[in-house]
Design a protein around this motif. Sequence first.
Motif, PDB file in Angstrom:
ATOM      1  N   GLU A 277      40.810 100.340  74.234  1.00 29.57           N
ATOM      2  CA  GLU A 277      40.435  99.515  75.378  1.00 29.57           C
ATOM      3  C   GLU A 277      39.773 100.407  76.433  1.00 29.57           C
ATOM      4  O   GLU A 277      40.137 101.573  76.580  1.00 29.57           O
ATOM      5  CB  GLU A 277      41.677  98.839  75.981  1.00 29.57           C
ATOM      6  CG  GLU A 277      42.571  98.138  74.979  1.00 29.57           C
ATOM      7  CD  GLU A 277      41.958  96.890  74.374  1.00 29.57           C
ATOM      8  OE1 GLU A 277      40.984  96.373  74.948  1.00 29.57           O
ATOM      9  OE2 GLU A 277      42.442  96.422  73.327  1.00 29.57           O
TER      10      GLU A 277
ATOM     11  N   GLU B 286      42.337 109.198  70.199  1.00 25.46           N
ATOM     12  CA  GLU B 286      42.700 108.237  69.156  1.00 25.46           C
ATOM     13  C   GLU B 286      43.596 108.885  68.103  1.00 25.46           C
ATOM     14  O   GLU B 286      44.495 108.235  67.537  1.00 25.46           O
ATOM     15  CB  GLU B 286      41.439 107.678  68.497  1.00 25.46           C
ATOM     16  CG  GLU B 286      40.677 106.701  69.375  1.00 25.46           C
ATOM     17  CD  GLU B 286      39.386 106.238  68.727  1.00 25.46           C
ATOM     18  OE1 GLU B 286      38.944 105.114  69.031  1.00 25.46           O
ATOM     19  OE2 GLU B 286      38.804 106.994  67.922  1.00 25.46           O
TER      20      GLU B 286
ATOM     21  N   ASN C 203      48.237 106.273  77.520  1.00 22.74           N
ATOM     22  CA  ASN C 203      48.963 105.364  76.639  1.00 22.74           C
ATOM     23  C   ASN C 203      49.837 104.428  77.485  1.00 22.74           C
ATOM     24  O   ASN C 203      49.803 104.458  78.721  1.00 22.74           O
ATOM     25  CB  ASN C 203      49.758 106.116  75.578  1.00 22.74           C
ATOM     26  CG  ASN C 203      50.950 106.904  76.141  1.00 22.74           C
ATOM     27  OD1 ASN C 203      51.312 106.765  77.314  1.00 22.74           O
ATOM     28  ND2 ASN C 203      51.561 107.724  75.313  1.00 22.74           N
ATOM     29  N   ASN C 204      50.644 103.608  76.822  1.00 20.34           N
ATOM     30  CA  ASN C 204      51.414 102.601  77.542  1.00 20.34           C
ATOM     31  C   ASN C 204      52.479 103.201  78.459  1.00 20.34           C
ATOM     32  O   ASN C 204      52.863 102.591  79.466  1.00 20.34           O
ATOM     33  CB  ASN C 204      52.052 101.618  76.554  1.00 20.34           C
ATOM     34  CG  ASN C 204      53.010 102.293  75.592  1.00 20.34           C
ATOM     35  OD1 ASN C 204      52.861 103.470  75.258  1.00 20.34           O
ATOM     36  ND2 ASN C 204      54.010 101.565  75.132  1.00 20.34           N
TER      37      ASN C 204
ATOM     38  N   PRO D 294      44.106  93.736  77.599  1.00 14.78           N
ATOM     39  CA  PRO D 294      44.854  92.965  76.596  1.00 14.78           C
ATOM     40  C   PRO D 294      45.791  93.797  75.738  1.00 14.78           C
ATOM     41  O   PRO D 294      46.853  93.327  75.328  1.00 14.78           O
ATOM     42  CB  PRO D 294      43.741  92.327  75.747  1.00 14.78           C
ATOM     43  CG  PRO D 294      42.547  93.212  75.944  1.00 14.78           C
ATOM     44  CD  PRO D 294      42.664  93.757  77.330  1.00 14.78           C
ATOM     45  N   ASN D 295      45.410  95.013  75.404  1.00 13.06           N
ATOM     46  CA  ASN D 295      46.228  95.864  74.537  1.00 13.06           C
ATOM     47  C   ASN D 295      46.514  97.155  75.293  1.00 13.06           C
ATOM     48  O   ASN D 295      45.616  97.950  75.530  1.00 13.06           O
ATOM     49  CB  ASN D 295      45.474  96.155  73.233  1.00 13.06           C
ATOM     50  CG  ASN D 295      46.284  97.012  72.278  1.00 13.06           C
ATOM     51  OD1 ASN D 295      47.332  97.559  72.644  1.00 13.06           O
ATOM     52  ND2 ASN D 295      45.816  97.137  71.051  1.00 13.06           N
ATOM     53  N   ARG D 296      47.775  97.361  75.651  1.00 12.76           N
ATOM     54  CA  ARG D 296      48.118  98.486  76.530  1.00 12.76           C
ATOM     55  C   ARG D 296      48.567  99.715  75.740  1.00 12.76           C
ATOM     56  O   ARG D 296      49.221 100.594  76.270  1.00 12.76           O
ATOM     57  CB  ARG D 296      49.222  98.057  77.495  1.00 12.76           C
ATOM     58  CG  ARG D 296      48.775  96.971  78.465  1.00 12.76           C
ATOM     59  CD  ARG D 296      49.950  96.343  79.182  1.00 12.76           C
ATOM     60  NE  ARG D 296      50.656  97.289  80.027  1.00 12.76           N
ATOM     61  CZ  ARG D 296      50.412  97.454  81.332  1.00 12.76           C
ATOM     62  NH1 ARG D 296      49.463  96.742  81.913  1.00 12.76           N
ATOM     63  NH2 ARG D 296      51.113  98.308  82.037  1.00 12.76           N
ATOM     64  N   THR D 297      48.183  99.790  74.464  1.00 13.37           N
ATOM     65  CA  THR D 297      48.595 100.934  73.654  1.00 13.37           C
ATOM     66  C   THR D 297      47.824 102.188  74.037  1.00 13.37           C
ATOM     67  O   THR D 297      48.423 103.240  74.306  1.00 13.37           O
ATOM     68  CB  THR D 297      48.390 100.632  72.164  1.00 13.37           C
ATOM     69  OG1 THR D 297      49.129  99.454  71.829  1.00 13.37           O
ATOM     70  CG2 THR D 297      48.890 101.792  71.312  1.00 13.37           C
ATOM     71  N   LYS D 298      46.484 102.091  74.058  1.00 13.77           N
ATOM     72  CA  LYS D 298      45.650 103.233  74.445  1.00 13.77           C
ATOM     73  C   LYS D 298      44.459 102.719  75.249  1.00 13.77           C
ATOM     74  O   LYS D 298      43.797 101.769  74.847  1.00 13.77           O
ATOM     75  CB  LYS D 298      45.173 104.023  73.231  1.00 13.77           C
ATOM     76  CG  LYS D 298      46.294 104.825  72.562  1.00 13.77           C
ATOM     77  CD  LYS D 298      45.758 105.915  71.642  1.00 13.77           C
ATOM     78  CE  LYS D 298      46.909 106.798  71.144  1.00 13.77           C
ATOM     79  NZ  LYS D 298      46.433 107.944  70.348  1.00 13.77           N
TER      80      LYS D 298
ATOM     81  N   GLU E 271      37.194  97.772  72.056  1.00 13.10           N
ATOM     82  CA  GLU E 271      37.764  96.483  71.674  1.00 13.10           C
ATOM     83  C   GLU E 271      37.660  95.483  72.810  1.00 13.10           C
ATOM     84  O   GLU E 271      37.597  94.273  72.583  1.00 13.10           O
ATOM     85  CB  GLU E 271      39.223  96.666  71.258  1.00 13.10           C
ATOM     86  CG  GLU E 271      39.384  97.546  70.022  1.00 13.10           C
ATOM     87  CD  GLU E 271      40.839  97.794  69.676  1.00 13.10           C
ATOM     88  OE1 GLU E 271      41.679  96.902  69.942  1.00 13.10           O
ATOM     89  OE2 GLU E 271      41.150  98.873  69.148  1.00 13.10           O
ATOM     90  N   SER E 272      37.665  95.983  74.028  1.00  8.83           N
ATOM     91  CA  SER E 272      37.438  95.157  75.210  1.00  8.83           C
ATOM     92  C   SER E 272      37.035  96.088  76.343  1.00  8.83           C
ATOM     93  O   SER E 272      37.280  97.297  76.298  1.00  8.83           O
ATOM     94  CB  SER E 272      38.688  94.357  75.597  1.00  8.83           C
ATOM     95  OG  SER E 272      39.649  95.205  76.201  1.00  8.83           O
TER      96      SER E 272
END
Length: 235
Positions: free
Chosen positions: A2, A122, A175-176, A95-99, A47-48
Motif C-alpha cells: 500500500e 517486501e 508495518n502494522n 485498506p491493508n495495514r500489513t505493509k 495495491e492502493s
Amino acid sequence: MEYAIIAAGQGSRLAGEGIETSKPLLRLNGTAMLDRLISIFLANRAESISIIINEEMTDVHEHVKQLKLPVPLHVLIKSTPDSLHSFHELASLIPNRTKLCLTTIDPIFSPLEFSAYIRAFEADNEHDALMAVTDYIDDEKPLYVKTDDDLKVLDFVDTAYEGCRYVSGGVYCFNNKVLNLLQEAVDEGVSRMRNFQRKIVYSGLKVQAHPFSKIIDVDHASDIQKAELFLNEMK
C-alpha cells in the motif's frame, strides 16, 4: 504494497518566493510532482494509493478527480495542524495495514533506488520500519539519523553531531506495529513526523535505515532547478 502521500502542507515557502502553483502540481521537467509519485508507485506493485490534501488546494482537488488509476485511489481532503496529524487521518483510508510506504509530496529520488528500497522491505520480515536516508544534505532543517554500523536506527536528532552521516529522506516503510502507534502518539500530543519517528525507536520497535544516494526536497524555488537537473542526470 500500500502507498500513501501526505500532500496537506501549505507550500508557504514556495508561495513566498513567487511560485503560485500548489506544490503537488508543481511541474518538474513537465510532470507534476504528485503524478510522478503515483507513476513510481504503480511501477512498484501498488495495491492502493491514499492521499491527504488540505482544504485550500482546490486546484489539486480537481486534478485528483480526473485521475484514472488501475488501483483504488483513496482521497481525503482535510487541513491538519502538522504532518503527523495528516498521517493519522490518512491511516484510516489504508485498506491493508500489513505493509505501507508513506511519502511526503516533495522528495525527489531515483526510481531505481526506490524500487530496490521497496523490494528490500517486501522481503524484510525482521524490521518494523525501513527509513529512506541519504548522505546528501541540502535541507535547511534536516533530521539527522543516528545508526550503528549495521544501519540499525538508534535515534533521530535535530542538530548535527560529530560523525553524523545520514538525514531522513521523507520516505518511510512501515508495518502494522508502527501504524498501531499512531493513535497513542496523537493522544500523547506528539506532533510532526520527525517526533513520531523518534517514538517508533523509543518504543522498542526495530527500525532500519536504507541509504539513497540523493534525495532532494522541493521546498524553495531554487530547489526546482536542482531537482530537474537531478532528474535529467538519471535519464
